[in-house]
Motif scaffolding. Sequence first.
Motif, PDB file in Angstrom:
ATOM      1  N   ASP B 220       0.792  -1.230   0.000  1.00 56.36           N
ATOM      2  CA  ASP B 220       0.000   0.000   0.000  1.00 56.36           C
ATOM      3  C   ASP B 220       0.828   1.286   0.000  1.00 56.36           C
ATOM      4  N   LEU B 223       0.215   4.443  -2.603  1.00 53.31           N
ATOM      5  CA  LEU B 223      -0.938   5.311  -2.347  1.00 53.31           C
ATOM      6  C   LEU B 223      -0.765   6.119  -1.067  1.00 53.31           C
ATOM      7  N   ARG B 252      -1.628  -5.564  -7.374  1.00 54.13           N
ATOM      8  CA  ARG B 252      -2.201  -4.342  -6.794  1.00 54.13           C
ATOM      9  C   ARG B 252      -1.118  -3.269  -6.670  1.00 54.13           C
ATOM     10  N   HIS B 253       0.061  -3.695  -6.230  1.00 58.36           N
ATOM     11  CA  HIS B 253       1.167  -2.758  -6.073  1.00 58.36           C
ATOM     12  C   HIS B 253       1.526  -2.127  -7.415  1.00 58.36           C
ATOM     13  N   ASP B 256      -1.074   0.375  -8.481  1.00 60.79           N
ATOM     14  CA  ASP B 256      -1.002   1.628  -7.718  1.00 60.79           C
ATOM     15  C   ASP B 256       0.220   2.455  -8.113  1.00 60.79           C
ATOM     16  N   LYS B 259      -0.620   4.458 -11.031  1.00 63.23           N
ATOM     17  CA  LYS B 259      -1.430   5.650 -10.730  1.00 63.23           C
ATOM     18  C   LYS B 259      -0.566   6.797 -10.224  1.00 63.23           C
ATOM     19  N   THR B 260       0.418   6.471  -9.369  1.00 64.43           N
ATOM     20  CA  THR B 260       1.207   7.540  -8.762  1.00 64.43           C
ATOM     21  C   THR B 260       2.374   7.965  -9.650  1.00 64.43           C
TER      22      THR B 260
END
Lengths: 109, 293
Positions: B220, B223, B252-253, B256, B259-260
């Motif tokens: 996580d 994010l 998932r990592h 994300d 996205k960043t």
Amino acid sequence: MHELAITEGVVDAVTERLPDARITCVHLEIGALSGVVADSVRFCFDLVTEGTNLEGARLEITETAGRCHCKVCGSDFEPDGPIAICPCGSIEVKVIAGEELKISSVQVA
Amino acid sequence: MCATCGCSGAAVARLYPADWRDEGSGRDRDRGRAARGHDHEHDHGGHDHGGHEHGGHEHGDDGAIMWPSADTGDERTIRLQQKVLAKNDRRAEANRDWLRRRGVLAINLMSSPGAGKTTLLERTARELGDKMAITVIEGDQAASLDAKRIRSAGCEVVQINTGAGCHLDAEMVAEGLRMLAPPSGSVVMIENVGNLVCPSLFDLGEEARVVLASVTEGDDKPLKYPHMFRRADLILVSKTDLLPYVDFDSRRHASDVKKTSPDALMLQVSAATGAGMQEWYDWLRRRTPAPHE
């Protein structure tokens, strides 16, 4: 807690420009995407200005909103939080505003 | 730190040269104190320099505008419109220019504490050391444990202790570069203070920013620390040998990270087993300038 170093940067910059003036107020502009927390700068300010020509000065901070442009749908939008994702779902965005971290002006006695 | 007069902020830099052996602090040498003709920026208010000259100060124009405007009662307003980090940014640009002219690749390596930066550098130094000249600037709040590990792996290293500081800044790196004097065609690895927040704001003059994200930290982090990931050029997912034992969702990592930091490259590495390290070395080699004749 990089706000301590940021606040020291403010004091250094002002004393370098105006070494002989007694500063009574400092106006900062901090953007929502700058990575700097305005409240933390306020917390550090009195501590960092002690013994300088900014000691006792007021601190006024204008917090500016983030603004991004989406390269896919072409719209401009205000990001919800520090991660810029367009409402259309695209992550191909360009930050237009909100990364500011500057000293707008000072007041001198 | 000023190498001539020793005036400084809280940061302390110490060089571990090629002939250094871990025989206690008595052998540690601070080559910087012998440096002359240095080029730096700092505030010289408030102390006496005993008559020595400071050559090469650079106080470049940052485009700040200063003019008086409306007076209000006893107070006068002076507009500055100056970036808060202008001084650091100027110093970083001077570092970048110096590195380019010299033909040296500088990498700003950042992560949370314990993500494996030093272990990655140790293995990199051992496996690439005979093919590529590598020096290291180690940033930590205190102690020189990492510098000694890197030195044992065969690299010349400068340890910078930031004291109360939570990140390296461009002036500290300038001092480290002066002490290391990296050769043309070499790589300087700048291991920043373990911290996913503060180092992201301070340009050091590096050519590329590499962020390590270990699988033991959880998936996580992108994010939760978007500023750090947003400015990365390469993201190394580290400790991948531990994937079977931890709750880390690689998909998932990766999603994300997209996205960043949509423009960053992502590689998976294990400095313990060596898996994926070749791609990291290839990435480094592609960016390393040819030595000047």
